[in-house]
Motif scaffolding. Structure first.
Motif, PDB file in Angstrom:
ATOM      1  N   PHE A  15       0.832  -1.201   0.000  1.00 24.98           N
ATOM      2  CA  PHE A  15       0.000   0.000   0.000  1.00 24.98           C
ATOM      3  C   PHE A  15       0.871   1.259   0.000  1.00 24.98           C
ATOM      4  O   PHE A  15       0.604   2.219  -0.714  1.00 24.98           O
ATOM      5  N   ARG A  16       1.902   1.238   0.824  1.00 23.92           N
ATOM      6  CA  ARG A  16       2.750   2.425   0.961  1.00 23.92           C
ATOM      7  C   ARG A  16       3.533   2.708  -0.330  1.00 23.92           C
ATOM      8  O   ARG A  16       3.817   3.856  -0.646  1.00 23.92           O
ATOM      9  N   MET A  17       3.854   1.650  -1.091  1.00 25.98           N
ATOM     10  CA  MET A  17       4.533   1.864  -2.377  1.00 25.98           C
ATOM     11  C   MET A  17       3.569   2.478  -3.395  1.00 25.98           C
ATOM     12  O   MET A  17       3.946   3.331  -4.185  1.00 25.98           O
ATOM     13  N   ILE A  18       2.308   2.048  -3.350  1.00 22.16           N
ATOM     14  CA  ILE A  18       1.317   2.617  -4.288  1.00 22.16           C
ATOM     15  C   ILE A  18       1.095   4.097  -3.993  1.00 22.16           C
ATOM     16  O   ILE A  18       0.959   4.912  -4.901  1.00 22.16           O
ATOM     17  N   THR A  19       1.091   4.469  -2.697  1.00 18.56           N
ATOM     18  CA  THR A  19       0.845   5.880  -2.349  1.00 18.56           C
ATOM     19  C   THR A  19       2.117   6.721  -2.422  1.00 18.56           C
ATOM     20  O   THR A  19       2.085   7.924  -2.201  1.00 18.56           O
ATOM     21  N   GLY A  20       3.263   6.058  -2.705  1.00 22.40           N
ATOM     22  CA  GLY A  20       4.517   6.810  -2.822  1.00 22.40           C
ATOM     23  C   GLY A  20       5.200   7.087  -1.499  1.00 22.40           C
ATOM     24  O   GLY A  20       6.215   7.786  -1.447  1.00 22.40           O
ATOM     25  N   GLN A  21       4.661   6.540  -0.390  1.00 23.98           N
ATOM     26  CA  GLN A  21       5.318   6.736   0.912  1.00 23.98           C
ATOM     27  C   GLN A  21       6.600   5.912   1.012  1.00 23.98           C
ATOM     28  O   GLN A  21       7.477   6.207   1.810  1.00 23.98           O
ATOM     29  N   GLU A  22       6.666   4.838   0.212  1.00 27.40           N
ATOM     30  CA  GLU A  22       7.898   4.039   0.109  1.00 27.40           C
ATOM     31  C   GLU A  22       8.166   3.775  -1.368  1.00 27.40           C
ATOM     32  O   GLU A  22       7.237   3.790  -2.176  1.00 27.40           O
ATOM     33  N   ASP A  43      13.466  -1.938  -6.832  1.00 35.23           N
ATOM     34  CA  ASP A  43      13.587  -2.179  -8.258  1.00 35.23           C
ATOM     35  C   ASP A  43      12.183  -2.301  -8.829  1.00 35.23           C
ATOM     36  O   ASP A  43      11.253  -2.636  -8.102  1.00 35.23           O
ATOM     37  N   GLY A  44      12.014  -2.035 -10.134  1.00 30.89           N
ATOM     38  CA  GLY A  44      10.698  -2.175 -10.746  1.00 30.89           C
ATOM     39  C   GLY A  44       9.940  -0.860 -10.729  1.00 30.89           C
ATOM     40  O   GLY A  44      10.439   0.164 -10.244  1.00 30.89           O
ATOM     41  N   LEU A  45       8.717  -0.882 -11.257  1.00 37.18           N
ATOM     42  CA  LEU A  45       7.947   0.338 -11.480  1.00 37.18           C
ATOM     43  C   LEU A  45       6.568   0.266 -10.834  1.00 37.18           C
ATOM     44  O   LEU A  45       5.881  -0.750 -10.953  1.00 37.18           O
ATOM     45  N   VAL A  46       6.171   1.356 -10.175  1.00 40.60           N
ATOM     46  CA  VAL A  46       4.785   1.508  -9.725  1.00 40.60           C
ATOM     47  C   VAL A  46       4.173   2.617 -10.571  1.00 40.60           C
ATOM     48  O   VAL A  46       4.684   3.733 -10.578  1.00 40.60           O
ATOM     49  N   THR A  47       3.105   2.303 -11.301  1.00 36.00           N
ATOM     50  CA  THR A  47       2.500   3.301 -12.196  1.00 36.00           C
ATOM     51  C   THR A  47       1.058   3.562 -11.799  1.00 36.00           C
ATOM     52  O   THR A  47       0.284   2.617 -11.618  1.00 36.00           O
ATOM     53  N   ILE A  48       0.732   4.833 -11.649  1.00 34.81           N
ATOM     54  CA  ILE A  48      -0.650   5.255 -11.364  1.00 34.81           C
ATOM     55  C   ILE A  48      -1.090   6.122 -12.538  1.00 34.81           C
ATOM     56  O   ILE A  48      -0.324   6.975 -12.995  1.00 34.81           O
ATOM     57  N   PRO A  84      -2.290   9.116 -14.726  1.00 38.76           N
ATOM     58  CA  PRO A  84      -2.171  10.553 -14.441  1.00 38.76           C
ATOM     59  C   PRO A  84      -3.508  11.119 -13.954  1.00 38.76           C
ATOM     60  O   PRO A  84      -4.568  10.761 -14.474  1.00 38.76           O
ATOM     61  N   GLY A  85      -3.425  11.985 -12.945  1.00 37.98           N
ATOM     62  CA  GLY A  85      -4.639  12.662 -12.440  1.00 37.98           C
ATOM     63  C   GLY A  85      -5.491  11.787 -11.532  1.00 37.98           C
ATOM     64  O   GLY A  85      -6.525  12.228 -11.018  1.00 37.98           O
ATOM     65  N   MET A  86      -5.083  10.540 -11.316  1.00 36.36           N
ATOM     66  CA  MET A  86      -5.898   9.637 -10.486  1.00 36.36           C
ATOM     67  C   MET A  86      -5.766  10.002  -9.002  1.00 36.36           C
ATOM     68  O   MET A  86      -4.672  10.181  -8.501  1.00 36.36           O
ATOM     69  N   THR A  87      -6.918  10.118  -8.315  1.00 34.83           N
ATOM     70  CA  THR A  87      -6.869  10.398  -6.869  1.00 34.83           C
ATOM     71  C   THR A  87      -6.962   9.071  -6.106  1.00 34.83           C
ATOM     72  O   THR A  87      -7.732   8.185  -6.487  1.00 34.83           O
ATOM     73  N   ILE A  88      -6.162   8.974  -5.039  1.00 40.39           N
ATOM     74  CA  ILE A  88      -6.158   7.740  -4.252  1.00 40.39           C
ATOM     75  C   ILE A  88      -6.397   8.073  -2.787  1.00 40.39           C
ATOM     76  O   ILE A  88      -5.766   8.980  -2.228  1.00 40.39           O
TER      77      ILE A  88
END
Length: 542
Positions: free
Chosen positions: A44-51, A55-60, A62-66
């Motif tokens: 969860f924290r990787m998806i929200t950018g807190q961590e 390696d690898g990519l987390v992509t959200i 553009p403009g998506m609110t979470i």
């Protein structure tokens, strides 16, 4: 919407993810499962950018609110619960706060000379507030809070005075009011009563964004999700379907893997036997060499990792008399509010009563009366002959000695038991290996609950009085507890918001409603089919 591609992540020495991938699309409702410590919160924290992944990519998109709801609720105080919920939606709440200040300034005689400028500013703020549909937002905030069982007084009271569990609900309401494009909900079902749980279930079913959630409540998850992502030894494995389907598929793939492993082991044994037999003979040298090369190239099939499932077997409790609990003409009130007025209630041996009722109906009060934690204002509460009671309440956890280790705590309660038996007991309740050396003061709520339960059930009483015994328990421990209690030969009186627990263990229902107290023969499942509702005060389908 949300994609994780080939992510790897290590925390200290622990490897959480190795080249793991998953995705959640708009409209998908996904359950995230895996043992405690597998990395659900880190994901969860990787998806929200807190961590960040190593390696690898987390992509959200553009403009998506979470919106992210976690168990770690920040500091809240100095505003009402409604204002705190509206705070999550951004500018509207700031405007509402400014309007309240300006309204106070208008009637403040000390600020009379500023009245014109105050009124002018008030007009501007009010116009912007209306443009953003502020009044509708407040109504929606109240609706969400009401769904989570807040009374009007509690909505308007200082959020700082609420208990931790109610603050959790405020934090959850904030995310629900936002209606973001994606929601990440980490254990939203903790701290909710049955009515709030059923309301939240309906809310999430109607939510049209992307939902990724964890929950220890099986019935709740099953009714919402259509896809499961499992964290398994660093991988993310996706299954389409609910938890029941996932369990079947998982068991099937384990069987196939086991069969594949056994076939390969048999083949390897045969080849090795041939090599051993003929390696010394020159006439077979070429054949032996080619088989050795073949063995080197074979990719070994790993056996499936066995999920640790622990069974806990009750010793049989001593038999009690036939009448176990008797309440006669009991009156109990708080201040001038009567909770019980002339209550008659008899519990007989081997009956398993679940107590249902909305918040404040008196469920815990009834259990406290039976346990002797509180006394009736009038009437009698009597416990029958040869009854030994085990009482589990939310405050039971506070009675543990923080300086003792888990093992010392068990050993202090059962000095005759012997180290082996106590280690087995600890293992059944999720404390394996070195875990038993942890001091009680560092334990989480769930760990404390498991320890108290272990102490209560090792030398079982013949009457169990349980107030929300499954709070904080993970799904595996809960399953173990349900299986163990299903074989329990004594009597039970309990309160729970877990429908799986209620359905599996009750054979009587005591329903507390403002209109009166009703007793039903048959357990929770019969109660639901008879009344057409899953909790008192809820109408069919709502």
């Amino acid at each position: 919407m949300i994609r994780l591609d080939n992510i790897s992540k290590q925390n200290g020495h622990q490897i959480l993810f190795i080249e793991a991938s998953m995705g959640v699309q708009k409209g998908e409702k996904v359950g995230l499962v895996g043992p405690n410590g597998a990395g659900k919160t880190t994901l969860f924290r990787m998806i929200t950018g807190q961590e960040q992944p190593d390696d690898g990519l987390v992509t959200i998109d553009p403009g998506m609110t979470i919106g992210y709801f976690s168990q770690d609720v920040g500091e809240m105080s100095g505003q009402s619960a409604v204002a705190a919920v509206m705070d999550g939606v951004g500018p509207v709440s700031a405007l509402a706060a400014e309007m309240a200040k300006l309204e106070a300034a208008m009637v403040d005689p000390d600020q009379a000379d500023r009245l014109d400028s105050v009124m002018e500013r008030y007009g501007e703020v009010l116009e912007r507030f209306q443009e953003l549909d502020g009044y509708a937002l407040e109504a929606r905030a109240r609706e969400v809070l009401a769904g989570l069982s807040f009374s009007q007084e509690r909505m308007d009271g200082d959020v700082g005075l609420l208990s931790g569990g109610w603050k959790m609900r405020v934090a959850l309401a904030r995310i629900l009011l936002m209606r973001p494009d994606g929601m990440l909900l980490d254990e939203p079902s903790n701290h909710l009563d049955l009515e709030s749980l059923i309301w939240l279930e309906a809310f999430l079913k109607n939510y049209d964004g992307a939902l990724l959630m964890t929950s220890h409540d099986r019935a709740f998850m099953n009714r919402i999700i259509g896809k499961v992502v499992e964290i398994d030894a660093g991988s993310l494995i996706t299954y389409s379907g609910d938890l029941d389907f996932y369990d079947q598929q998982r068991a099937l793939s384990e069987q196939q893997r086991q069969a594949q492993y056994e076939r390969q082991q048999a083949m390897l044994a045969k080849e090795i036997k041939f090599i051993e037999k003929f390696k010394a003979r020159a006439s077979h040298a070429a054949q032996v060499q080619s088989r050795v090369k073949k063995l080197d190239k074979i990719e070994r099939v790993e056996p499936p990792r066995r999920r640790q499932t622990v069974q806990f077997d009750f010793r049989s409790p001593p038999r009690s008399g036939d009448d176990v609990i008797s309440l006669k003409n009991v009156y109990k009130g708080y201040g001038d509010r009567p909770i019980y007025d002339g209550l008659d209630f008899l519990v007989r041996r081997k009956e398993r009563w679940c107590v249902l009722g909305a918040n404040g109906a008196g469920k815990s009060t009834l259990l406290k009366l039976v346990a002797g934690d509180t006394t009736p204002d009038a009437g009698t509460v009597s416990i029958g002959a040869s009854v030994r009671m085990g009482y589990f309440a939310q405050h039971s956890m506070d009675l543990l000695d923080g300086e003792e280790t888990i093992f010392e705590s068990l050993d202090g309660s059962f000095p005759q038991a012997g180290q082996g038996a106590l280690r087995t007991l600890a293992g059944c309740f999720g404390f394996s290996g070195d875990d038993v050396e942890k001091p009680c003061r560092v334990l989480s709520g769930g760990e404390k609950a498991r320890l108290v339960m272990a102490k209560m059930l090792f030398d079982p009483p013949n009457l169990l009085v349980l107030d929300e015994p499954t709070n904080h328990l993970d799904m595996a421990t809960k399953e173990m507890l349900v299986a163990a209690l299903a074989d329990f030969e004594g009597t039970m009186l309990f309160v729970s918001h877990d429908r799986h627990f209620l359905a599996a263990l009750s054979n009587r229902v005591l329903e507390l409603t403002p209109e009166g107290i009703h007793q039903y023969g048959g357990g929770y499942t019969e109660y639901v089919s008879r009344t057409g509702q899953e909790a008192p005060g809820l109408h069919p389908g709502g």
